[in-house]
Design a protein around this motif. Structure first.
Motif, mmCIF file in Angstrom:
data_model
loop_
_atom_site.group_PDB
_atom_site.id
_atom_site.type_symbol
_atom_site.label_atom_id
_atom_site.label_comp_id
_atom_site.label_asym_id
_atom_site.label_seq_id
_atom_site.Cartn_x
_atom_site.Cartn_y
_atom_site.Cartn_z
ATOM 1 N N GLY A 31 -10.541 1.605 -1.396
ATOM 2 C CA GLY A 31 -10.791 0.850 -0.310
ATOM 3 C C GLY A 31 -9.955 0.632 0.709
ATOM 4 O O GLY A 31 -8.575 1.082 0.425
ATOM 5 N N GLU A 32 -10.073 -0.190 1.716
ATOM 6 C CA GLU A 32 -8.780 -0.099 2.714
ATOM 7 C C GLU A 32 -7.722 -0.786 2.304
ATOM 8 O O GLU A 32 -6.446 -0.383 2.182
ATOM 9 C CB GLU A 32 -9.429 -1.168 3.961
ATOM 10 C CG GLU A 32 -8.160 -1.357 4.909
ATOM 11 C CD GLU A 32 -8.464 -2.027 6.205
ATOM 12 O OE1 GLU A 32 -7.816 -2.317 6.923
ATOM 13 O OE2 GLU A 32 -9.816 -2.404 6.072
ATOM 14 N N ASN A 33 -7.820 -1.893 1.285
ATOM 15 C CA ASN A 33 -6.814 -2.556 0.431
ATOM 16 C C ASN A 33 -6.959 -2.859 -0.989
ATOM 17 O O ASN A 33 -6.576 -3.676 -1.740
ATOM 18 C CB ASN A 33 -6.520 -3.751 1.011
ATOM 19 C CG ASN A 33 -5.608 -3.898 2.369
ATOM 20 O OD1 ASN A 33 -4.951 -2.964 2.693
ATOM 21 N ND2 ASN A 33 -6.220 -4.830 3.294
ATOM 22 N N GLN A 34 -7.813 -1.786 -1.541
ATOM 23 C CA GLN A 34 -8.280 -1.765 -2.695
ATOM 24 C C GLN A 34 -7.771 -0.490 -3.695
ATOM 25 O O GLN A 34 -7.826 0.713 -3.132
ATOM 26 C CB GLN A 34 -9.721 -1.808 -3.229
ATOM 27 C CG GLN A 34 -10.312 -3.020 -2.888
ATOM 28 C CD GLN A 34 -10.592 -3.333 -1.134
ATOM 29 O OE1 GLN A 34 -11.042 -2.529 -0.469
ATOM 30 N NE2 GLN A 34 -10.254 -4.558 -0.771
ATOM 31 N N ARG A 41 0.626 -1.198 0.143
ATOM 32 C CA ARG A 41 0.053 -0.030 0.111
ATOM 33 C C ARG A 41 0.862 1.169 0.052
ATOM 34 O O ARG A 41 0.458 2.457 -0.679
ATOM 35 C CB ARG A 41 -0.891 0.032 1.136
ATOM 36 C CG ARG A 41 -2.022 -1.158 1.392
ATOM 37 C CD ARG A 41 -2.847 -0.851 2.419
ATOM 38 N NE ARG A 41 -3.499 0.320 2.584
ATOM 39 C CZ ARG A 41 -4.094 0.560 3.831
ATOM 40 N NH1 ARG A 41 -4.282 -0.228 4.858
ATOM 41 N NH2 ARG A 41 -4.573 1.745 3.913
ATOM 42 N N ASP A 89 -7.133 -5.625 -5.650
ATOM 43 C CA ASP A 89 -7.613 -5.872 -4.243
ATOM 44 C C ASP A 89 -6.661 -6.841 -3.698
ATOM 45 O O ASP A 89 -6.497 -8.157 -3.947
ATOM 46 C CB ASP A 89 -8.933 -6.919 -4.617
ATOM 47 C CG ASP A 89 -9.620 -7.122 -3.079
ATOM 48 O OD1 ASP A 89 -9.316 -6.441 -2.209
ATOM 49 O OD2 ASP A 89 -10.571 -8.069 -3.058
ATOM 50 N N GLN A 125 -6.546 4.879 -4.212
ATOM 51 C CA GLN A 125 -7.126 3.914 -3.261
ATOM 52 C C GLN A 125 -8.797 4.034 -3.301
ATOM 53 O O GLN A 125 -9.259 5.256 -3.009
ATOM 54 C CB GLN A 125 -6.761 4.248 -2.053
ATOM 55 C CG GLN A 125 -6.918 3.239 -0.881
ATOM 56 C CD GLN A 125 -6.031 3.288 0.287
ATOM 57 O OE1 GLN A 125 -5.103 4.216 0.566
ATOM 58 N NE2 GLN A 125 -6.288 2.594 1.503
#
Length: 275
Positions: A105-108, A87, A121, A103
């Motif tokens: 999403g949190e990890n997207q 990230r 993702d 970014q």
């Protein structure tokens, strides 16, 4: 400072080995994969799944080497620190390559360029927990067009794992299983031939005898055995070739961060043999 007091960073090791992997990956096999991939578009992206994705260097490579055009890319790794590192490095890498990483999403992330786009993702978790969760999805199990396992399968019980991996592919889907250890560890110059051979044999034995969660999880000759395991699991091999890690110094020393890569490998061998 003695060897035992040194602290090594696994994410940095993964970053350091990117240039080593770049040299090692078999370009003939890479070109065969490129020719076999189905067409993709922004509306109908290629669905790719990478297990043991680390800090995202394979995805970077697939864009740098123009393998992917439009993709929905799921990157699975068991270590949270790898995902955290990915990230952090992704926006900088994307900017350097002329992409924009947003970014979502949190990890997207969404990676956009003039001719290429990837919806990425990152997922943290154990492979087998991921498989169980995927099979239990209310919307039905997901199936991918391309499955990637890079320097990963030799850490697994391959005969037990492959059928589950192939079940994640759509009918006719492709797999790309790279850098599988095959029983050769060479250090030069040789100091004591007999002692060096003993060290290497003991190191390889630790792979063959490795147990994780009560199950076998290694094979020092995974590369050669993989051919039969793939056939037994119902897979078809379209192409194969050698991929050797080679690390050597120039007049200016080791290139990139490859000295760190080499130190990490030596430390891994040291830790395996002291147990």
């Amino acid at each position: 400072m003695n060897q035992d007091s040194l602290q090594y960073s696994f994410p940095r090791y993964l970053s350091a080995k990117k240039s080593v992997d770049d040299r090692a990956l078999n370009r003939h096999v890479w070109n065969s994969l490129a020719g076999a991939l189905p067409g993709s578009s922004a509306e109908s992206p290629l669905r790719a799944l990478e297990i043991g994705a680390g800090i995202g260097t394979m995805l970077e490579r697939m864009l740098e080497w123009e393998l992917l055009e439009h993709a929905s890319y799921t990157a699975l790794d068991a270590l949270p620190e790898n995902i955290a590192t990915s990230r952090e490095r992704l926006p900088t890498w994307a900017k350097e390559q002329g992409y924009q990483a947003t970014q979502t999403g949190e990890n997207q992330f969404s990676i956009q360029g003039q001719a290429r786009s990837v919806k990425l993702d990152f997922q943290v978790g154990d492979l087998f927990d991921f498989i169980v969760a995927n099979d239990r999805r209310q919307q039905g199990p997901r199936r991918w067009d391309l499955h990637i396992a890079h320097a990963f399968l030799d850490l697994m019980d391959i005969p037990a794992t492959l059928p589950q991996l192939f079940n994640l592919l759509r009918p006719g889907g492709l797999f790309y299983f790279t850098i599988n250890f095959d029983g050769a560890t060479l250090f030069e110059p040789t100091i004591d031939p007999v002692f060096d051979d003993l060290i290497q044999a003991l190191y390889h034995r630790t792979m063959d005898e490795r147990i994780t969660d009560g199950k076998p999880s290694g094979d020092s000759q995974a590369g050669r055995h993989l051919f039969k395991h793939i056939r037994d699991a119902g897979g078809q091999i379209l192409d194969a070739g050698a991929s050797d890690w080679v690390v050597f110094p120039t007049k200016q020393g080791y290139p990139y961060d490859e000295a760190y890569f080499l130190h990490f490998i030596i430390q891994t061998l040291h830790q395996a043999l002291r147990c």
